[in-house]
Write an enzyme that holds these catalytic residues in place. Structure first.
Site, PDB file in Angstrom:
ATOM      1  N   GLU A  64       0.822  -1.205   0.000  1.00 49.74           N
ATOM      2  CA  GLU A  64       0.000   0.000   0.000  1.00 49.74           C
ATOM      3  C   GLU A  64       0.859   1.259   0.000  1.00 49.74           C
ATOM      4  O   GLU A  64       0.494   2.271  -0.606  1.00 49.74           O
ATOM      5  CB  GLU A  64      -0.931   0.002   1.212  1.00 49.74           C
ATOM      6  CG  GLU A  64      -1.957  -1.115   1.233  1.00 49.74           C
ATOM      7  CD  GLU A  64      -1.417  -2.416   1.824  1.00 49.74           C
ATOM      8  OE1 GLU A  64      -2.187  -3.381   1.904  1.00 49.74           O
ATOM      9  OE2 GLU A  64      -0.213  -2.464   2.197  1.00 49.74           O
ATOM     10  N   PRO A 268      10.722 -14.010  -0.826  1.00 45.86           N
ATOM     11  CA  PRO A 268       9.610 -14.104   0.127  1.00 45.86           C
ATOM     12  C   PRO A 268       9.019 -12.722   0.397  1.00 45.86           C
ATOM     13  O   PRO A 268       9.728 -11.710   0.407  1.00 45.86           O
ATOM     14  CB  PRO A 268      10.261 -14.678   1.391  1.00 45.86           C
ATOM     15  CG  PRO A 268      11.515 -15.328   0.907  1.00 45.86           C
ATOM     16  CD  PRO A 268      11.982 -14.494  -0.241  1.00 45.86           C
ATOM     17  N   ARG A 269       7.717 -12.682   0.633  1.00 42.24           N
ATOM     18  CA  ARG A 269       7.049 -11.396   0.854  1.00 42.24           C
ATOM     19  C   ARG A 269       7.439 -10.766   2.184  1.00 42.24           C
ATOM     20  O   ARG A 269       7.592  -9.547   2.274  1.00 42.24           O
ATOM     21  CB  ARG A 269       5.533 -11.580   0.786  1.00 42.24           C
ATOM     22  CG  ARG A 269       4.757 -10.304   1.080  1.00 42.24           C
ATOM     23  CD  ARG A 269       3.311 -10.406   0.690  1.00 42.24           C
ATOM     24  NE  ARG A 269       2.554  -9.233   1.085  1.00 42.24           N
ATOM     25  CZ  ARG A 269       2.578  -8.057   0.458  1.00 42.24           C
ATOM     26  NH1 ARG A 269       3.351  -7.898  -0.604  1.00 42.24           N
ATOM     27  NH2 ARG A 269       1.862  -7.033   0.876  1.00 42.24           N
ATOM     28  N   GLY A 323      12.650  -3.589  -0.636  1.00 41.07           N
ATOM     29  CA  GLY A 323      12.649  -2.456  -1.547  1.00 41.07           C
ATOM     30  C   GLY A 323      13.366  -2.671  -2.860  1.00 41.07           C
ATOM     31  O   GLY A 323      13.622  -1.705  -3.585  1.00 41.07           O
ATOM     32  N   LEU A 349       0.504  -7.751  -9.563  1.00 39.19           N
ATOM     33  CA  LEU A 349       1.271  -8.154 -10.752  1.00 39.19           C
ATOM     34  C   LEU A 349       1.626  -6.977 -11.656  1.00 39.19           C
ATOM     35  O   LEU A 349       2.332  -7.133 -12.654  1.00 39.19           O
ATOM     36  CB  LEU A 349       0.506  -9.210 -11.550  1.00 39.19           C
ATOM     37  CG  LEU A 349      -0.932  -8.937 -12.034  1.00 39.19           C
ATOM     38  CD1 LEU A 349      -0.977  -7.966 -13.193  1.00 39.19           C
ATOM     39  CD2 LEU A 349      -1.592 -10.239 -12.434  1.00 39.19           C
ATOM     40  N   ILE A 350       1.155  -5.787 -11.309  1.00 41.15           N
ATOM     41  CA  ILE A 350       1.302  -4.634 -12.199  1.00 41.15           C
ATOM     42  C   ILE A 350       2.758  -4.234 -12.373  1.00 41.15           C
ATOM     43  O   ILE A 350       3.202  -3.912 -13.479  1.00 41.15           O
ATOM     44  CB  ILE A 350       0.471  -3.441 -11.678  1.00 41.15           C
ATOM     45  CG1 ILE A 350      -1.015  -3.795 -11.709  1.00 41.15           C
ATOM     46  CG2 ILE A 350       0.743  -2.189 -12.505  1.00 41.15           C
ATOM     47  CD1 ILE A 350      -1.904  -2.783 -11.014  1.00 41.15           C
TER      48      ILE A 350
END
Length: 437
Positions: A64, A268-269, A323, A349-350
């Site tokens: 976000e 990994p997220r 980042g 996915l953008i």
């Protein structure tokens, strides 16, 4: 009655929430910092006498925050007389906000949804406008903003069918909550219809802010340098992977038959899982290296005379950094977007499309339903059902240069087609601010 129960539950949950912060701080130290802010204490500075109007934007975590960056940049340009406050819920989001925007904005944690905490927050900063991103619908926050005459807009709003069905069960209570928002700016017509059905007023479709995100040139150059260092081997990235997915992705890599010929960049997220994924790679016998172990000066260099950055037999590069997703995409020829092989709802996915990388996604993309469908229809993405299909699709794309190029061109065109939501949103917020004065 539901409101009283909700507030009472927060009093019961709050001590547990603090213990959870401390527990999570064992892996990510940031969770132990600024705990007072989560209850409306310890904010700085006091802006009550500065005279500058304050625009407040809330972005929960990393995704976000990155989506909010173009909007905040545009707000700073459109309202040079104002200060911008950026709030978060996670240390990773806060760190990302600092990295992207530095001292140009104020930052703190948004307090828990308890009346006394929210009131202290609003009294401290006195925003003239509040902007919450995507799915952040907090009943107490909305009610307190209404009582304090702070217009609150839900921006880049999305509402999946699953989330809609859950919220609709609360009937009139849900209508009261969503009806308390001053404006709702939805990503798509489907999102707008669901939000309106839940009681949201003045819902407008303005598009998806994430199409206006741009990867900094330094990250693109870094990724291109990595790509050169990998040599002639095909490179693919599995981005924003969630718990349980890495094993499936590694299985797909084996099934593709390319595990000894290509390189997987595995990202990994959540940073607290970096060591866990490294342990999985070691346990399964993969030849891997970690991004964190790569010398920073070598990683950022482009001198062709420098020593090789990677071992020639490396199979997996663990992207244990924050980042740098844009750099990982710039280094890859194909991207798999995590959170979609298991029922997590998918991830954005953008950014991969904008980088010109063909995209593969799993079956579970309910949090990004519209954009996923649009990307598939545009020829920028393909859906796979499981690790077997992922392995097959991976082999096809990494060995069929013509198909890969076609999808890359489609991905760039798809991302470019949908830009402009930031400009439309800033204008809509300007009108909301004007009407509220």
């Amino acid at each position: 009655m539901l409101r009283q129960i909700y507030c009472a539950l927060w009093w019961l949950i709050a001590p547990i929430a603090v213990l959870r912060l401390l527990w999570r701080s064992r892996r990510e130290r940031g969770y132990a910092r600024h705990i007072g802010e989560r209850f409306g204490f310890g904010y700085a500075p006091d802006l009550s006498e500065s005279g500058a109007p304050l625009l407040w934007v809330h972005a929960v975590s990393v995704g976000e925050t990155r989506a909010a960056q173009p909007l905040i940049e545009a707000l700073l340009t459109a309202h040079p007389e104002a200060r911008v406050l950026l709030t978060h819920m996670t240390p990773a989001g806060r760190a990302m906000g600092e990295a992207l925007l530095g001292t140009r904005v104020l930052r703190c944690y948004l307090p828990y949804d308890m009346p006394f905490a929210v009131r202290r927050f609003l009294a401290r900063y006195r925003p003239v406008l509040g902007v919450v991103m995507e799915t952040e619908v907090w009943p107490t926050l909305i009610d307190e903003c209404r009582q304090a005459d702070v217009p609150l807009a839900l921006v880049n709003a999305r509402m999946s069918e699953r989330s809609y069905r859950r919220a609709a069960k609360f009937g009139p209570a849900a209508h009261k909550v969503f009806g308390g928002l001053a404006r709702v700016f939805a990503q798509s017509e489907a999102d707008a219809k669901r939000l309106s059905a839940l009681g949201a007023r003045q819902v407008t479709v303005l598009g998806n802010l994430k199409f206006d995100m741009t990867t900094p040139a330094v990250l693109v150059a870094r990724g291109q340098a990595w790509r050169l260092a990998f040599g002639t081997r095909p490179v693919w990235v599995a981005a924003s992977t969630r718990t349980g997915e890495e094993a499936l992705i590694l299985d797909a890599f084996k099934r593709s038959g390319l595990a000894d010929e290509a390189v997987l960049i595995l990202v990994p997220r959540h940073p607290q899982r970096f060591n866990e994924v490294a342990a999985l790679l070691a346990r399964e016998g993969w030849r891997f290296a970690r991004r964190s172990a790569l010398n920073a000066s070598a990683a950022n260099g482009t001198d062709s005379a420098q020593p090789p950055l990677f071992e020639s037999n490396m199979q997996v590069w663990l992207g244990d950094s924050m980042g740098e997703l844009g750099a990982y995409y710039a280094a890859a020829e194909v991207a798999f977007i995590g959170g979609s092989l298991l029922p997590f709802g998918g991830q954005n996915l953008i950014e991969a499309c904008a980088a010109g990388v063909p995209v593969l996604i799993g079956a579970y993309t309910f949090n990004f339903e519209q954009v996923s469908a649009d990307a598939i229809a545009a020829g920028a993405a393909r859906r796979v059902a499981d690790s077997a299909e992922l392995g097959a699709a991976l082999r096809t794309l990494l060995t069929d240069r013509s198909l890969c190029t076609t999808m890359s061109t489609a991905a760039v065109a798809f991302a470019a087609l949908h830009r402009g939501a930031t400009r439309r949103t800033v204008e809509a917020l300007r009108l909301l601010l004007r009407d509220s004065n």
